[in-house]
Design an enzyme around this catalytic site. Sequence first.
Site, PDB file in Angstrom:
ATOM      1  N   GLY A 241       0.699  -1.238   0.402  1.00  0.00           N
ATOM      2  CA  GLY A 241      -0.351  -0.164   0.189  1.00  0.00           C
ATOM      3  C   GLY A 241       0.576   1.313   0.142  1.00  0.00           C
ATOM      4  O   GLY A 241       1.826   1.307  -0.545  1.00  0.00           O
ATOM      5  N   GLY A 245       0.312   4.582   5.150  1.00  0.00           N
ATOM      6  CA  GLY A 245       0.068   3.310   5.655  1.00  0.00           C
ATOM      7  C   GLY A 245       1.402   2.794   6.286  1.00  0.00           C
ATOM      8  O   GLY A 245       0.669   2.023   6.977  1.00  0.00           O
ATOM      9  N   GLU A 265       5.526  -3.214   1.274  1.00  0.00           N
ATOM     10  CA  GLU A 265       4.913  -2.529   0.011  1.00  0.00           C
ATOM     11  C   GLU A 265       5.160  -0.961  -0.537  1.00  0.00           C
ATOM     12  O   GLU A 265       3.835  -1.402   0.406  1.00  0.00           O
ATOM     13  CB  GLU A 265       4.952  -3.639  -1.298  1.00  0.00           C
ATOM     14  CG  GLU A 265       5.695  -3.368  -2.456  1.00  0.00           C
ATOM     15  CD  GLU A 265       4.877  -3.459  -3.681  1.00  0.00           C
ATOM     16  OE1 GLU A 265       4.581  -2.281  -3.861  1.00  0.00           O
ATOM     17  OE2 GLU A 265       4.515  -4.870  -3.577  1.00  0.00           O
ATOM     18  N   CYS A 302       2.595  -0.291  -9.072  1.00  0.00           N
ATOM     19  CA  CYS A 302       3.664  -0.713  -8.060  1.00  0.00           C
ATOM     20  C   CYS A 302       4.630  -0.621  -8.959  1.00  0.00           C
ATOM     21  O   CYS A 302       5.912   0.356  -8.298  1.00  0.00           O
ATOM     22  CB  CYS A 302       3.368  -1.545  -6.935  1.00  0.00           C
ATOM     23  SG  CYS A 302       3.646  -3.017  -7.284  1.00  0.00           S
TER      24      CYS A 302
END
Length: 523
Positions: A241, A245, A265, A302
Amino acid sequence: MPITGMQLIGRQNIAGAGPSFQAVNPANGQAISPAWQGADARQVAQAVDLANAAFASYRETALEQRAVFLEAIAQAILDLGDELIERAMLETGLPRPRLEGERGRTVNQLRLFARVVRDGDWLDARIDHALPERKPAPRSDLRMRQIPLGPVAIFGSSNFPLAFSVAGGDTASALAAGAPVVVKAHPAHPGTSELVGQAIRSAVQQCQLHEGVFSLLAGPGIDLGLALVRHPGIQAVGFTGSRQGGIALMQAAAQRPVPIPVYAEMSSTNPVYLLPGALAARADALADQFSVSLLGSAGQLCTNPGLIIALDSPELDRFIARATQNIQEAPATTMLTTGIAQAYRQGVQRQLEHPAVQALARGLSDDDAPAYCQANLAVASAQGFLADPDALGAEIFGASSLVIRCADADEFQAISLALEGQLTATLHLEPGVDDALAARLIPILELKAGRILANGFPTGVEVCDAMVHGGPFPATSDSRTTSVGTLAIRRFLRPVCYQDIPDTLLPAALQAANPWHITRTER
């Protein structure tokens, strides 16, 4: 299979006692039934206590039994059929082909970890036999294996509702290691999560495992996740995320009386280097390939190529002209949530307001859609980037990329040294032409990224033995690990040494007869 809107705690469906929430269709802003009552601290404790009750038996399951369990999960997910895909389409706005491909990846990585479990190499069994006659001192019999850490908290991601979610790579690798899991469903796709959770629970029952091997909790906001990480029964965390976070979970885990590892990650801009020979040979083709990579899934990957780095030249101008045309023609696409879309627009606005940045292209917009993505391409000089690398190197989660014009190879190197930790770094090169510059950059990029590519684009992550989906902070919280590929199992293991333990008391992996027939290092 009916979606209940309940918490799946072991074999029970339990009504939540926390804040209420519903999934929202990002394409039209309409709420999707049913409504959920989020889990509260009492239900977190119930799920974690069950996981701890399951740990003793599950961690010592035979390799074949555990492998069959993973395969049973894969089949149960397939058995959900079109219901799973249609629900995921409603909750995420992602197209059917993308979700069907993601389901295939989810199933395949479960089957891959079944193979890993059967092989037994992950146990890293080592035996140093006793040397009673050794001088000046004898050696004891020493044997080592890896054991699971304990129950693991897994956080489902927003951008991969299947492959990085309830039955995604974190869950598959933790279960393969012998660790029960408590999953926190992402609040953007609770129905999708519950369907997959029901599939896992059916596999638990089919394989006659303790019900606490798997539980699924759902709820909005951060309180539920923090309560899960802070519970003393949780021994590790897997998260995909945002940087914000991930850091919040890392801090919560570090502040516990007994700190635990968080494998998060988080953030990456994935620099892509266009070396001079490659640009001279195929500027237009590179621009087209880059555009496809940038625009896919509204850029919500990502490994999206957020930075393009190249020497200032007519060939770079040609690349920019072609990429600009592609971006200007790109239709608006639906993002996963209105919150993600809003954060994307704010990130683009901040970038374009920066004095070192010049706008190149914006894609088509759709003001009638609540969560649309308008693609963005901009440019800056190397010196402008180097004057403010924190701002210009920050991830914008979506279809946005910044081209950096370098005056010479020294600026290539300076940019590389200024980068944060990355998941990937890509070199487009012409063999025999760009070798010297590539050789100069690779030693730097090895220290910056978990995966280095040549003549490709970083979107698309193969699930296999050699893959590394990780990198130095802020790409991940621990650069020694990966969240994709078989090496991911090591995150949830620790070594134990057995000295002079009688054979009948040793675990099967270390007994003299080697009943599991695994590869062992023996001396």
